[in-house]
Scaffold this motif. Structure first.
Motif, PDB file in Angstrom:
ATOM      1  N   GLU A  32      -3.586  -9.650  23.007  1.00 35.82           N
ATOM      2  CA  GLU A  32      -4.870  -9.762  22.335  1.00 35.82           C
ATOM      3  C   GLU A  32      -5.601  -8.435  22.428  1.00 35.82           C
ATOM      4  O   GLU A  32      -5.711  -7.840  23.499  1.00 35.82           O
ATOM      5  CB  GLU A  32      -5.711 -10.870  22.968  1.00 35.82           C
ATOM      6  CG  GLU A  32      -6.934 -11.167  22.170  1.00 35.82           C
ATOM      7  CD  GLU A  32      -7.465 -12.550  22.446  1.00 35.82           C
ATOM      8  OE1 GLU A  32      -8.682 -12.709  22.319  1.00 35.82           O
ATOM      9  OE2 GLU A  32      -6.690 -13.444  22.790  1.00 35.82           O
ATOM     10  N   LEU A  33      -6.105  -7.981  21.292  1.00 34.92           N
ATOM     11  CA  LEU A  33      -6.787  -6.695  21.235  1.00 34.92           C
ATOM     12  C   LEU A  33      -8.291  -6.890  21.307  1.00 34.92           C
ATOM     13  O   LEU A  33      -8.820  -7.928  20.939  1.00 34.92           O
ATOM     14  CB  LEU A  33      -6.435  -5.978  19.931  1.00 34.92           C
ATOM     15  CG  LEU A  33      -4.962  -5.659  19.710  1.00 34.92           C
ATOM     16  CD1 LEU A  33      -4.766  -5.035  18.346  1.00 34.92           C
ATOM     17  CD2 LEU A  33      -4.449  -4.737  20.797  1.00 34.92           C
ATOM     18  N   ASP A  34      -8.967  -5.848  21.757  1.00 36.50           N
ATOM     19  CA  ASP A  34     -10.423  -5.861  21.782  1.00 36.50           C
ATOM     20  C   ASP A  34     -10.952  -5.661  20.362  1.00 36.50           C
ATOM     21  O   ASP A  34     -10.196  -5.404  19.424  1.00 36.50           O
ATOM     22  CB  ASP A  34     -10.954  -4.748  22.692  1.00 36.50           C
ATOM     23  CG  ASP A  34     -10.579  -4.992  24.152  1.00 36.50           C
ATOM     24  OD1 ASP A  34     -10.405  -6.160  24.527  1.00 36.50           O
ATOM     25  OD2 ASP A  34     -10.460  -4.002  24.891  1.00 36.50           O
ATOM     26  N   GLU A  35     -12.248  -5.734  20.222  1.00 32.05           N
ATOM     27  CA  GLU A  35     -12.885  -5.569  18.926  1.00 32.05           C
ATOM     28  C   GLU A  35     -12.659  -4.160  18.399  1.00 32.05           C
ATOM     29  O   GLU A  35     -12.680  -3.181  19.138  1.00 32.05           O
ATOM     30  CB  GLU A  35     -14.382  -5.819  19.082  1.00 32.05           C
ATOM     31  CG  GLU A  35     -15.166  -5.698  17.809  1.00 32.05           C
ATOM     32  CD  GLU A  35     -16.643  -5.979  18.047  1.00 32.05           C
ATOM     33  OE1 GLU A  35     -17.449  -5.346  17.359  1.00 32.05           O
ATOM     34  OE2 GLU A  35     -16.958  -6.812  18.892  1.00 32.05           O
ATOM     35  N   VAL A  36     -12.453  -4.047  17.081  1.00 33.73           N
ATOM     36  CA  VAL A  36     -12.241  -2.756  16.426  1.00 33.73           C
ATOM     37  C   VAL A  36     -13.425  -2.488  15.506  1.00 33.73           C
ATOM     38  O   VAL A  36     -13.805  -3.331  14.704  1.00 33.73           O
ATOM     39  CB  VAL A  36     -10.930  -2.765  15.606  1.00 33.73           C
ATOM     40  CG1 VAL A  36     -10.765  -1.462  14.843  1.00 33.73           C
ATOM     41  CG2 VAL A  36      -9.748  -3.020  16.512  1.00 33.73           C
ATOM     42  N   VAL A  37     -14.015  -1.298  15.620  1.00 37.96           N
ATOM     43  CA  VAL A  37     -15.135  -0.907  14.775  1.00 37.96           C
ATOM     44  C   VAL A  37     -14.684   0.271  13.927  1.00 37.96           C
ATOM     45  O   VAL A  37     -14.178   1.264  14.438  1.00 37.96           O
ATOM     46  CB  VAL A  37     -16.366  -0.509  15.619  1.00 37.96           C
ATOM     47  CG1 VAL A  37     -17.495  -0.049  14.722  1.00 37.96           C
ATOM     48  CG2 VAL A  37     -16.794  -1.669  16.487  1.00 37.96           C
ATOM     49  N   VAL A  38     -14.875   0.160  12.617  1.00 39.60           N
ATOM     50  CA  VAL A  38     -14.479   1.224  11.696  1.00 39.60           C
ATOM     51  C   VAL A  38     -15.743   1.863  11.133  1.00 39.60           C
ATOM     52  O   VAL A  38     -16.607   1.181  10.595  1.00 39.60           O
ATOM     53  CB  VAL A  38     -13.624   0.653  10.537  1.00 39.60           C
ATOM     54  CG1 VAL A  38     -13.276   1.747   9.539  1.00 39.60           C
ATOM     55  CG2 VAL A  38     -12.376  -0.002  11.090  1.00 39.60           C
TER      56      VAL A  38
END
Length: 65
Positions: A32-38
């Motif tokens: 499970e990955l952490d939140e990604v912000v673009v």
């Protein structure tokens, strides 16, 4: 006699469908990955429109506007 055959076929099909719905464990490990912000630098978005700003290289490579 025909009822017995139909009942046998029905029971066999129910048993086969029950066996096919058993869940098998997946062999691929997941993470499970952490939140990604673009953050977009070449785009502006408003409630009514989106504007893309191409680079000089993209402008030179394009066929038309």
């Amino acid at each position: 006699m025909p009822n017995r055959i139909i009942t046998s076929i029905f029971c066999a099909s129910v048993a086969i469908s029950a066996m096919s719905q058993t869940e098998k464990s997946d062999s691929i490990k997941t993470q499970e990955l952490d939140e990604v912000v673009v953050n977009a630098q070449m785009q502006r978005t408003s409630p009514t429109s989106t504007t893309y700003i191409p680079t000089v290289r993209q402008k030179n490579a394009s066929q038309n506007a």
